[in-house]
Write a protein that holds these residues in place. Structure first.
Motif, PDB file in Angstrom:
ATOM      1  N   THR A  50       0.840  -1.186   0.000  1.00 55.91           N
ATOM      2  CA  THR A  50       0.000   0.000   0.000  1.00 55.91           C
ATOM      3  C   THR A  50       0.883   1.246   0.000  1.00 55.91           C
ATOM      4  O   THR A  50       2.094   1.169   0.200  1.00 55.91           O
ATOM      5  CB  THR A  50      -0.905   0.024   1.239  1.00 55.91           C
ATOM      6  N   ARG A  51       0.237   2.383  -0.192  1.00 55.24           N
ATOM      7  CA  ARG A  51       0.969   3.648  -0.175  1.00 55.24           C
ATOM      8  C   ARG A  51       1.706   3.832   1.144  1.00 55.24           C
ATOM      9  O   ARG A  51       2.880   4.219   1.185  1.00 55.24           O
ATOM     10  CB  ARG A  51      -0.020   4.800  -0.383  1.00 55.24           C
ATOM     11  N   GLN A  52       1.021   3.534   2.235  1.00 55.65           N
ATOM     12  CA  GLN A  52       1.610   3.711   3.561  1.00 55.65           C
ATOM     13  C   GLN A  52       2.835   2.810   3.742  1.00 55.65           C
ATOM     14  O   GLN A  52       3.861   3.228   4.283  1.00 55.65           O
ATOM     15  CB  GLN A  52       0.559   3.409   4.627  1.00 55.65           C
ATOM     16  N   LYS A  53       2.751   1.573   3.267  1.00 57.96           N
ATOM     17  CA  LYS A  53       3.872   0.648   3.392  1.00 57.96           C
ATOM     18  C   LYS A  53       5.067   1.091   2.557  1.00 57.96           C
ATOM     19  O   LYS A  53       6.221   1.014   2.994  1.00 57.96           O
ATOM     20  CB  LYS A  53       3.434  -0.758   2.972  1.00 57.96           C
ATOM     21  N   VAL A  54       4.800   1.548   1.346  1.00 53.70           N
ATOM     22  CA  VAL A  54       5.891   1.965   0.455  1.00 53.70           C
ATOM     23  C   VAL A  54       6.638   3.160   1.032  1.00 53.70           C
ATOM     24  O   VAL A  54       7.875   3.204   1.001  1.00 53.70           O
ATOM     25  CB  VAL A  54       5.342   2.288  -0.951  1.00 53.70           C
ATOM     26  N   PHE A  55       5.906   4.117   1.587  1.00 54.13           N
ATOM     27  CA  PHE A  55       6.573   5.277   2.180  1.00 54.13           C
ATOM     28  C   PHE A  55       7.444   4.878   3.361  1.00 54.13           C
ATOM     29  O   PHE A  55       8.575   5.358   3.502  1.00 54.13           O
ATOM     30  CB  PHE A  55       5.540   6.320   2.625  1.00 54.13           C
ATOM     31  N   HIS A  56       6.942   3.999   4.210  1.00 53.70           N
ATOM     32  CA  HIS A  56       7.750   3.550   5.345  1.00 53.70           C
ATOM     33  C   HIS A  56       8.981   2.781   4.865  1.00 53.70           C
ATOM     34  O   HIS A  56      10.061   2.911   5.448  1.00 53.70           O
ATOM     35  CB  HIS A  56       6.908   2.678   6.288  1.00 53.70           C
ATOM     36  N   LEU A  57       8.816   2.003   3.815  1.00 55.58           N
ATOM     37  CA  LEU A  57       9.944   1.238   3.281  1.00 55.58           C
ATOM     38  C   LEU A  57      11.018   2.166   2.729  1.00 55.58           C
ATOM     39  O   LEU A  57      12.215   2.004   3.013  1.00 55.58           O
ATOM     40  CB  LEU A  57       9.433   0.299   2.193  1.00 55.58           C
ATOM     41  N   MET A  58      10.614   3.173   1.956  1.00 54.87           N
ATOM     42  CA  MET A  58      11.579   4.086   1.344  1.00 54.87           C
ATOM     43  C   MET A  58      12.257   4.972   2.386  1.00 54.87           C
ATOM     44  O   MET A  58      13.479   5.175   2.339  1.00 54.87           O
ATOM     45  CB  MET A  58      10.880   4.929   0.275  1.00 54.87           C
ATOM     46  N   ILE A  59      11.475   5.501   3.317  1.00 54.24           N
ATOM     47  CA  ILE A  59      12.057   6.330   4.368  1.00 54.24           C
ATOM     48  C   ILE A  59      12.998   5.505   5.243  1.00 54.24           C
ATOM     49  O   ILE A  59      14.086   5.968   5.644  1.00 54.24           O
ATOM     50  CB  ILE A  59      10.940   6.963   5.234  1.00 54.24           C
ATOM     51  N   GLY A  60      12.613   4.265   5.528  1.00 54.52           N
ATOM     52  CA  GLY A  60      13.469   3.403   6.337  1.00 54.52           C
ATOM     53  C   GLY A  60      14.806   3.120   5.676  1.00 54.52           C
ATOM     54  O   GLY A  60      15.865   3.264   6.307  1.00 54.52           O
ATOM     55  N   PHE A  61      14.791   2.745   4.406  1.00 56.25           N
ATOM     56  CA  PHE A  61      16.045   2.444   3.713  1.00 56.25           C
ATOM     57  C   PHE A  61      16.885   3.704   3.487  1.00 56.25           C
ATOM     58  O   PHE A  61      18.120   3.650   3.510  1.00 56.25           O
ATOM     59  CB  PHE A  61      15.763   1.750   2.380  1.00 56.25           C
ATOM     60  N   SER A  62      16.230   4.837   3.265  1.00 58.15           N
ATOM     61  CA  SER A  62      16.969   6.088   3.093  1.00 58.15           C
ATOM     62  C   SER A  62      17.732   6.451   4.361  1.00 58.15           C
ATOM     63  O   SER A  62      18.929   6.777   4.318  1.00 58.15           O
ATOM     64  CB  SER A  62      16.000   7.214   2.709  1.00 58.15           C
ATOM     65  N   ASN A  63      17.063   6.384   5.496  1.00 64.88           N
ATOM     66  CA  ASN A  63      17.733   6.712   6.759  1.00 64.88           C
ATOM     67  C   ASN A  63      18.754   5.660   7.156  1.00 64.88           C
ATOM     68  O   ASN A  63      19.791   5.987   7.741  1.00 64.88           O
ATOM     69  CB  ASN A  63      16.689   6.883   7.868  1.00 64.88           C
ATOM     70  N   LEU A  64      18.492   4.399   6.829  1.00 58.63           N
ATOM     71  CA  LEU A  64      19.473   3.357   7.091  1.00 58.63           C
ATOM     72  C   LEU A  64      20.736   3.588   6.263  1.00 58.63           C
ATOM     73  O   LEU A  64      21.858   3.405   6.749  1.00 58.63           O
ATOM     74  CB  LEU A  64      18.875   1.979   6.782  1.00 58.63           C
ATOM     75  N   GLY A  65      20.547   4.013   5.007  1.00 58.10           N
ATOM     76  CA  GLY A  65      21.695   4.335   4.163  1.00 58.10           C
ATOM     77  C   GLY A  65      22.492   5.505   4.700  1.00 58.10           C
ATOM     78  O   GLY A  65      23.729   5.490   4.674  1.00 58.10           O
ATOM     79  N   ASP A  66      21.800   6.532   5.192  1.00 55.43           N
ATOM     80  CA  ASP A  66      22.507   7.667   5.803  1.00 55.43           C
ATOM     81  C   ASP A  66      23.285   7.239   7.043  1.00 55.43           C
ATOM     82  O   ASP A  66      24.415   7.698   7.270  1.00 55.43           O
ATOM     83  CB  ASP A  66      21.505   8.764   6.179  1.00 55.43           C
ATOM     84  N   CYS A  67      22.693   6.356   7.840  1.00 56.36           N
ATOM     85  CA  CYS A  67      23.378   5.850   9.036  1.00 56.36           C
ATOM     86  C   CYS A  67      24.662   5.119   8.655  1.00 56.36           C
ATOM     87  O   CYS A  67      25.729   5.362   9.239  1.00 56.36           O
ATOM     88  CB  CYS A  67      22.441   4.930   9.810  1.00 56.36           C
ATOM     89  N   PHE A  68      24.589   4.238   7.658  1.00 58.88           N
ATOM     90  CA  PHE A  68      25.781   3.533   7.189  1.00 58.88           C
ATOM     91  C   PHE A  68      26.820   4.511   6.642  1.00 58.88           C
ATOM     92  O   PHE A  68      28.023   4.339   6.852  1.00 58.88           O
ATOM     93  CB  PHE A  68      25.411   2.516   6.117  1.00 58.88           C
ATOM     94  N   TYR A  69      26.340   5.541   5.932  1.00 58.80           N
ATOM     95  CA  TYR A  69      27.267   6.518   5.357  1.00 58.80           C
ATOM     96  C   TYR A  69      28.061   7.239   6.435  1.00 58.80           C
ATOM     97  O   TYR A  69      29.290   7.389   6.321  1.00 58.80           O
ATOM     98  CB  TYR A  69      26.496   7.527   4.506  1.00 58.80           C
ATOM     99  N   PHE A  70      27.402   7.685   7.497  1.00 57.10           N
ATOM    100  CA  PHE A  70      28.106   8.403   8.559  1.00 57.10           C
ATOM    101  C   PHE A  70      29.117   7.499   9.264  1.00 57.10           C
ATOM    102  O   PHE A  70      30.255   7.908   9.522  1.00 57.10           O
ATOM    103  CB  PHE A  70      27.104   8.963   9.572  1.00 57.10           C
ATOM    104  N   VAL A  71      28.704   6.271   9.555  1.00 54.17           N
ATOM    105  CA  VAL A  71      29.608   5.348  10.243  1.00 54.17           C
ATOM    106  C   VAL A  71      30.802   4.999   9.364  1.00 54.17           C
ATOM    107  O   VAL A  71      31.968   5.044   9.802  1.00 54.17           O
ATOM    108  CB  VAL A  71      28.851   4.078  10.667  1.00 54.17           C
ATOM    109  N   LEU A  72      30.537   4.663   8.098  1.00 57.84           N
ATOM    110  CA  LEU A  72      31.623   4.281   7.196  1.00 57.84           C
ATOM    111  C   LEU A  72      32.541   5.453   6.871  1.00 57.84           C
ATOM    112  O   LEU A  72      33.744   5.266   6.664  1.00 57.84           O
ATOM    113  CB  LEU A  72      31.040   3.697   5.906  1.00 57.84           C
TER     114      LEU A  72
END
Length: 356
Positions: A50-72
């Motif tokens: 659903t729309r709600q699921k897709v937004f949570h999925l994209m926001i989750g992976f975007s912030n997870l990627g930023d977290c990895f970027y800062f640590v790395l």
């Protein structure tokens, strides 16, 4: 931020503290998005994506990627990874931003659909408070080949709107463009006329202009939706109206701030650390403006406005065969009554639509 002074290869302590704090914040947002996604999916597994699921999925992976970027970035800079200052750091910096801008492009596409429903009657779909973005289509007249395919690959069939297809296409093109820039940066590390720093700078500037224009577009369409919904007297419409207004204001303010920092400073390119001499207070403020205000705040706001859990969907039961006979008298009074009922329904359609 263009001088090259100092003696240490690692970031200064204040930048290390900034990056650790940002990694913690983005990691927390990613965990929150995925946890909420699991809760949402457990309530309506029959609907698929659903729309709600897709937004949570994209926001989750975007912030997870930023977290990895800062640590790395901290690890690679202090360890002296040769690849990180070139294409590797660039890719880890760019990928989360692409997912982030794709999520807000998707929001914009739904707002455009909502504002131009009258112009798109050929492709009109029925919207609900939690409308299915990628809607499960249960067509009983499907062929046997389709049934066999669904048995082998048990994924729900999906339907994507025309403007959402454009968002997917734009996202893929931006990702391919980022890969081209990454290759040019890698080539520029050798002995050739290509300057890796200039190539990275061009990409950051282009992305900053794009995200600023996205903020302006969200503000404009948010205003249009606000004006339409302000005519509807409904508690539901009032709630959705303030959600749209808040998201439009947050997007415009945060995206403008992020774009200005990217265009006027080298904060997005700090992964290319070369013992630069920077002011502690100034650098900390710019890092907060670019990453926290420009990315974390809009992501958190989207998660907040979409925090409501959808109603539980009951298990689908086969419909019983039934025949319904309609007897109409075609009287003028009945026809006029139906006509005005249809007009009232179309005028109040905006109150049944959730723009977020």
């Amino acid at each position: 931020m263009s001088g090259f002074k100092g003696s240490g290869a690692c970031f200064p302590r204040f930048l290390i503290a900034d990056y650790v704090a940002l990694a913690f914040i983005d990691g927390a947002l990613a965990v929150l998005a995925f946890w909420q996604l699991i809760r949402i999916h457990s309530r309506n597994t029959q609907l698929g994506l659903t729309r709600q699921k897709v937004f949570h999925l994209m926001i989750g992976f975007s912030n997870l990627g930023d977290c990895f970027y800062f640590v790395l970035t901290l690890i690679a800079t202090c360890a002296g990874w040769p690849c990180w200052a070139s294409s590797c750091g660039f890719i880890f910096m760019a990928c989360p931003k692409i997912l982030f801008i794709a999520a807000f492009l998707l929001i914009l596409s739904f707002w455009v659909d909502l504002c131009h429903q009258a112009d798109d009657e050929d492709d009109e779909e029925e919207y609900s408070s939690r409308e299915v973005l990628l809607e499960k289509t249960a067509n009983k007249s499907t062929s046997s080949n389709t049934c066999v395919h669904q048995e082998c690959f048990p994924l729900p069939p999906v339907h994507v709107g025309n403007r959402q297809k454009i968002v997917i296409l734009v996202t893929v093109l931006v990702f391919m463009l980022m890969l081209v820039f990454a290759v040019l940066i890698w080539i520029g590390m050798g002995k050739n006329p290509i300057d890796s720093a200039t190539v990275a700078r061009v990409y950051v500037d282009l992305f900053a202009v794009a995200i600023f224009l996205l903020g302006v577009a969200l503000a404009c369409y948010g205003l249009l939706i606000y004006l339409k919904m302000s005519r509807v007297r409904s508690e539901r419409a009032s709630s959705e109206m303030w959600k749209v207004t808040g998201l439009a204001v947050v997007s415009l303010g945060c995206f403008t701030t992020s774009a200005l920092v990217a265009l006027l400073t080298d904060i997005p390119l700090l992964y290319r650390w070369h013992r630069q001499h920077v002011s502690g207070v100034t650098a900390t403020l710019l890092v907060i403006l670019y990453y926290f205000i420009g990315s974390s705040v809009p992501s958190a706001f989207v998660l907040w406005v979409m925090r409501e859990l959808p109603p539980t969907v009951a298990v689908h039961k086969p419909d019983e065969s039934r025949i319904v006979t309609f007897i109409t008298d075609r009287s003028p009074g009945s026809h006029n009554s139906q006509h005005w009922t249809a007009i009232a329904s179309s005028q109040n359609q905006i109150s049944r639509v959730s723009p977020i």
